[in-house]
Motif scaffolding. Structure first.
Motif, PDB file in Angstrom:
ATOM      1  N   TYR A 171      -1.795   2.448 -13.291  1.00  0.00           N
ATOM      2  CA  TYR A 171      -1.126   2.256 -12.053  1.00  0.00           C
ATOM      3  C   TYR A 171       0.346   2.708 -11.888  1.00  0.00           C
ATOM      4  O   TYR A 171       1.048   2.937 -10.774  1.00  0.00           O
ATOM      5  N   VAL A 179      -4.484  -5.672  -7.399  1.00  0.00           N
ATOM      6  CA  VAL A 179      -3.837  -6.454  -6.264  1.00  0.00           C
ATOM      7  C   VAL A 179      -2.656  -7.185  -6.660  1.00  0.00           C
ATOM      8  O   VAL A 179      -1.732  -7.130  -6.227  1.00  0.00           O
ATOM      9  N   TRP A 207      -3.906  -6.999   0.961  1.00  0.00           N
ATOM     10  CA  TRP A 207      -2.285  -6.698   0.890  1.00  0.00           C
ATOM     11  C   TRP A 207      -1.902  -6.768   2.472  1.00  0.00           C
ATOM     12  O   TRP A 207      -0.902  -7.431   2.605  1.00  0.00           O
ATOM     13  N   GLU A 246       0.688  -1.050  -0.139  1.00  0.00           N
ATOM     14  CA  GLU A 246       0.006   0.000  -0.030  1.00  0.00           C
ATOM     15  C   GLU A 246       0.936   1.093  -0.001  1.00  0.00           C
ATOM     16  O   GLU A 246       0.621   2.243  -0.718  1.00  0.00           O
ATOM     17  N   PRO A 275      -6.235   2.587  -3.286  1.00  0.00           N
ATOM     18  CA  PRO A 275      -6.905   1.157  -3.292  1.00  0.00           C
ATOM     19  C   PRO A 275      -8.204   1.203  -2.674  1.00  0.00           C
ATOM     20  O   PRO A 275      -8.645   1.889  -1.670  1.00  0.00           O
ATOM     21  N   GLN A 323      -9.058  -4.154  -1.385  1.00  0.00           N
ATOM     22  CA  GLN A 323      -7.608  -4.399  -1.907  1.00  0.00           C
ATOM     23  C   GLN A 323      -6.810  -4.223  -0.975  1.00  0.00           C
ATOM     24  O   GLN A 323      -5.638  -4.918  -0.747  1.00  0.00           O
ATOM     25  N   ALA A 324      -6.986  -3.310  -0.205  1.00  0.00           N
ATOM     26  CA  ALA A 324      -5.837  -2.821   0.983  1.00  0.00           C
ATOM     27  C   ALA A 324      -5.870  -4.045   1.994  1.00  0.00           C
ATOM     28  O   ALA A 324      -4.894  -4.486   2.534  1.00  0.00           O
TER      29      ALA A 324
END
Length: 861
Positions: free
Chosen positions: A102, A65, A39, A17, A31, A35-36
């Protein structure tokens, strides 16, 4: 010249992140919570695990991801990272997203190794960029990516085709005709207990369902001949040569399946432990919208233990996008359904058709081009770029047997037509489903393919698409609660709503499609109803999945032991599976592993790894598990095993029920229309005094009650015949429309000679098979000199035959009522009991048809 400056990374690599936060060139806000969460859980619990699975629903940013995880590991641990996609199109899609959205530069690898750019190769080799490539770039006999530290598998549910293809020799009858015939000839010599004559008959709708598995011991008896034949046949054919090179010296660990169009040789599970580019990586990360239960991901990838991340923010209750399901065949016939589809096309402009095979895709393409002005694209034409399709306001994409890897979000396509349920992807899966009754074993795999198929045009929350479902398989599966209860609540609700709306005439359905396309106010009310239905739905998991999950490690160890020829170790793993699997609903699965145990102990005895051959014991247990599996019954008997519980049963009954099941499923069990029409047509034809009509009804009746039935227009050919089994055939001489009272000598002589014609022209019968001749006529006399020809001929009146047909059709109608799915062993057992109690076993039918001699029934004039 000046020395090149070596650029050091300046991004934070504390967490994935924080790294993404430091990328200032990205064009995304940041994110999502889920998604976070992935991670964070990955860093906390799975950083050093060899195999990790991440499930993220469609539209929840799975690509971000995976790419961020790969880039973070590359930077933090200086690792070589390969990101795998199912298709070239998805490789380009991921690369474009990584670079433009990204802010992460990646290297794309598509095509052959000779086409890889030197710049990208150097960047990957020096660990400066992660590599993005199709699955086939890693899963081949000589991959470029042979030293990856981390492998990320996107759409991991798709991996099965690519992983297993390395170890699967698929000999196609059309493309490899000479090799196909030569292999069959070897098998016919070395496996006489298996009737392979259907494999050389013309391919037809009636023959498509037929398939056989060659017993392991028979396969090994033919190993030397088979190896020589295949060695000669694969030379110069890369699609055969490469997989053959991986299994050639390991046939003892493989299984051979035969159908009318294909021969497949492969292990039960892919032995990936011998593919170092995959198995030697430090970590493998599997990403998918659906990971399944019961150890299916482990079976697909050959990895014994995969850790699954379970972030708290993950939920299945709310789906991605909105689908409006239309099941036209709930209320319409085939012609009206086709008309509905053709009328729906102009409403949406662009449409995606998914068919089960290339044959159906070609037929659909021809139909569209002949009936409309639409531009039609095949998969190969839009794989690299969809631009030609999406820029055309009046276009159709027709894709064969591709249920994932090709997406059409937003305005790209709002109409999806599904024409074939993605149940079995290869002959082994067909065998497990139809022959072994292992539907629960493949339940998650089938569900995953369904979810992927229906989601081709709904990839984000704002997406919406109409899904027109065509074909009995789809109808039977999606409109049966036993199947849909395992789907997400959102999909269950959409299906239930769609079924209700499909009970309408074509005009009403088309009006609803227009309202849906316009997203008008009426649709908002309908959408609220779907949400309301969803609140009462729950996604269930079959309890048997826990047992299947528990033994998947044993299955993989079994394959590994076979591969290294440690047959006793393989046998021990079979026993471990049998110890843990106890649910009655898994009787087919238990039968399979009893068979595998028998084959393993037999091989151990042959190779002097044990002093006792106990294969008969395990083959017998396999047979006792359920007599509804005809393949195992035949195998057990050929090995000398005896099951007392089966001894009084008509030996032809299991095969008869299996064929009845195939025929009823082909007609459809959720919708009665085709079944009712066929039964009505049979009785209508049999009621006719016209010879051709009566014979047509006779052929259809034979197929309806589980026999191979046919007729011939050749000169001197008999009327219809029914193959009861490979040792018994009933052949008819029909005189049903006779107007006089006397049978001519010529007719009597024709009936007398029919057995000679059958032996010469009908395949599938053993040399010493019994040919029973039945004369169907209303006359009571035979001309002088004709009686001597009727000594071995049996007699029925047309009314007696019609009475038999009416009774038989009634019994079939009764047993059909409880048929839900293919390979239901409990249904087969009940069906056998019903047929037996109603006097409709093969032996009872033969007894009835042959209960009266024609020479006794007809007086000589």
């Amino acid at each position: 010249m000046a020395f090149k400056k070596i650029v050091r990374p300046t991004l934070s690599v504390n967490t994935p992140e924080s790294m993404l936060h430091d990328i200032r060139t990205k064009r995304i806000e940041g994110p999502l919570a889920r998604q976070a969460d992935v991670w964070r859980e990955y860093v906390d619990t799975a950083l050093d695990l060899p195999d990790v699975a991440i499930r993220l629903p469609t539209g929840s940013g799975k690509t971000l991801v995976g790419v961020v995880l790969g880039e973070w590991r590359r930077r933090k641990y200086e690792e070589r990272v390969v990101y795998l996609c199912p298709t070239k199109q998805l490789v380009h899609q991921v690369v474009e997203q990584a670079r433009t959205q990204y802010g992460i530069d990646v290297a794309a690898f598509t095509g052959s190794k000779s086409e890889y750019s030197a710049e990208d190769q150097n960047a990957y080799r020096r660990k400066e960029k992660i590599a993005v490539a199709p699955y086939s770039a890693l899963f081949n006999t000589n991959p470029y990516f042979n030293n990856a530290d981390v492998i990320i598998l996107d759409d991991a549910h798709s991996a099965e085709n690519y992983v297993s293809s390395m170890y699967s020799v698929v000999i196609d009858r059309r493309n490899h005709a000479g090799l196909f015939d030569n292999v069959l000839e070897v098998l016919r010599t070395c496996a006489p207990q298996i009737n392979l004559t259907k494999a050389i008959e013309p391919i037809s709708i009636n023959s498509y369902a037929w398939m056989e598995k060659v017993p392991t011991i028979s396969l090994l008896k033919s190993r030397d001949f088979l190896t020589a034949v295949i060695d000669a046949g694969v030379d110069g054919v890369p699609s055969l040569y490469h997989p053959w090179s991986t299994i050639r010296d390991h046939l003892h660990a493989c299984h051979l399946y035969v159908s009318v169009g294909q021969i497949l040789i492969r292990p039960l599970l892919p032995p990936v432990h011998v593919h170092a580019p995959f198995s030697s990586a430090k970590q493998r990360i599997y990403m998918s919208a659906t990971l399944g239960n019961g150890g299916d991901l482990e079976r697909i990838t050959g990895r014994p233990k995969i850790h699954r991340l379970k972030p708290a923010s993950m939920t299945d209750e709310q789906g991605i996008g909105r689908r409006f399901f239309v099941f036209p065949e709930v209320a319409l016939g085939e012609q009206d359904t086709e008309a509905l589809i053709n009328n729906a096309l102009p409403i949406f402009g662009r449409a995606l058709f998914i068919t089960p095979s290339d044959r159906e895709a070609n037929e659909r393409k021809q139909s569209l081009e002949s009936k409309s002005k639409m531009k039609v694209f095949k998969a190969a034409e839009i794989e690299l770029s969809k631009r030609d399709f999406t820029s055309n306001p009046n276009a159709a994409a027709v894709i064969a047997n591709r249920y994932d890897g090709m997406d059409f979000p937003h305005e790209e396509c709002r109409l999806l037509i599904l024409e074939g349920l993605p149940k079995a992807a290869n002959l082994q899966e067909r065998f497990l489903l139809s022959k072994m009754g292992c539907s629960l074993l493949l339940n998650d795999r089938i569900q995953t393919r369904i979810v992927q198929a229906i989601g081709r045009c709904t990839r984000a929350n704002s997406d919406y698409a109409a899904v027109v479902v065509k074909g009995n398989e789809w109808l039977d599966y999606l409109l049966t609660l036993d199947n849909t209860q395992y789907l997400d609540p959102e999909i269950q609700a959409e299906i239930e709503f769609g079924e209700r709306q499909s009970e309408a005439d074509p005009t009403e359905i088309l009006d609803n499609l227009r309202i849906f396309k316009a997203q008008a106010e009426d649709w908002l009310d309908a959408n609220n109803e779907i949400v309301s239905i969803r609140t009462n739905k729950v996604k269930n998991t079959p309890p048997e999945m826990l047992e299947l999950e528990k033994v998947v490690g044993c299955e993989i160890k079994y394959v590994q032991a076979l591969w290294r020829m440690d047959f006793m170790a393989a046998f021990d793993q079979c026993r471990e599976v049998l110890t843990s699997v106890v649910s009655p609903t898994l009787k087919g699965y238990r039968a399979l592993w009893n068979y595998l145990a028998g084959a393993a102990i037999s091989l151990a005895y042959e190779h002097k790894q044990t002093a006792e051959d106990r294969s008969q014991e395990y083959y017998g247990e396999a047979m006792k598990a359920t007599v509804a599996i005809t393949w195992l019954v035949d195998l057990a008997k050929s090995s000398g095993a005896v099951a007392s519980a089966e001894s009084k049963q008509d030996p032809g009954l299991p095969a008869m029920v299996e064929k009845i099941e195939e025929h009823m499923l082909a007609l459809g069990v959720k919708n009665n229309r085709r079944f009712n029409d066929e039964q009505a047509k049979i009785m209508q034809d049999l009621a006719s005094s016209e010879a051709k009509s009566f014979e047509r009804g006779q052929v259809a009746l034979g197929q309806h009650i589980g026999f191979d039935s046919d007729n011939s227009e050749q000169m001197a050919a008999p009327d219809p015949w029914w193959l009861i089994d490979k040792r018994t055939c009933v052949v008819f001489e029909d005189h049903s429309g006779a107007t006089g009272e006397v049978l001519s000598v010529e007719k009597a002589r024709q009936a007398f000679c029919h057995d000679n014609w059958i032996r010469e022209h009908v395949s599938g019968l053993e040399a010493d098979a019994i040919i029973l001749k039945v004369l169907v006529t209303p006359v009571s006399k035979v001309a002088r000199g004709g009686k001597e020809h009727l000594r071995d001929v049996h007699h029925l009146t047309p009314d007696e035959f019609r009475g038999f047909a009416s009774n038989a059709l009634g019994v079939i109608r009764e047993i059909r009522q409880s048929l839900v799915r293919e390979g239901d062993l409990d249904w087969r057992a009940r069906a056998m009991a019903s047929l037996e109690s109603r006097g409709l076993t093969p032996a009872a039918i033969v007894s009835y048809l042959c209960s009266r001699k024609a020479s006794d029934a007809l007086a000589e004039e």
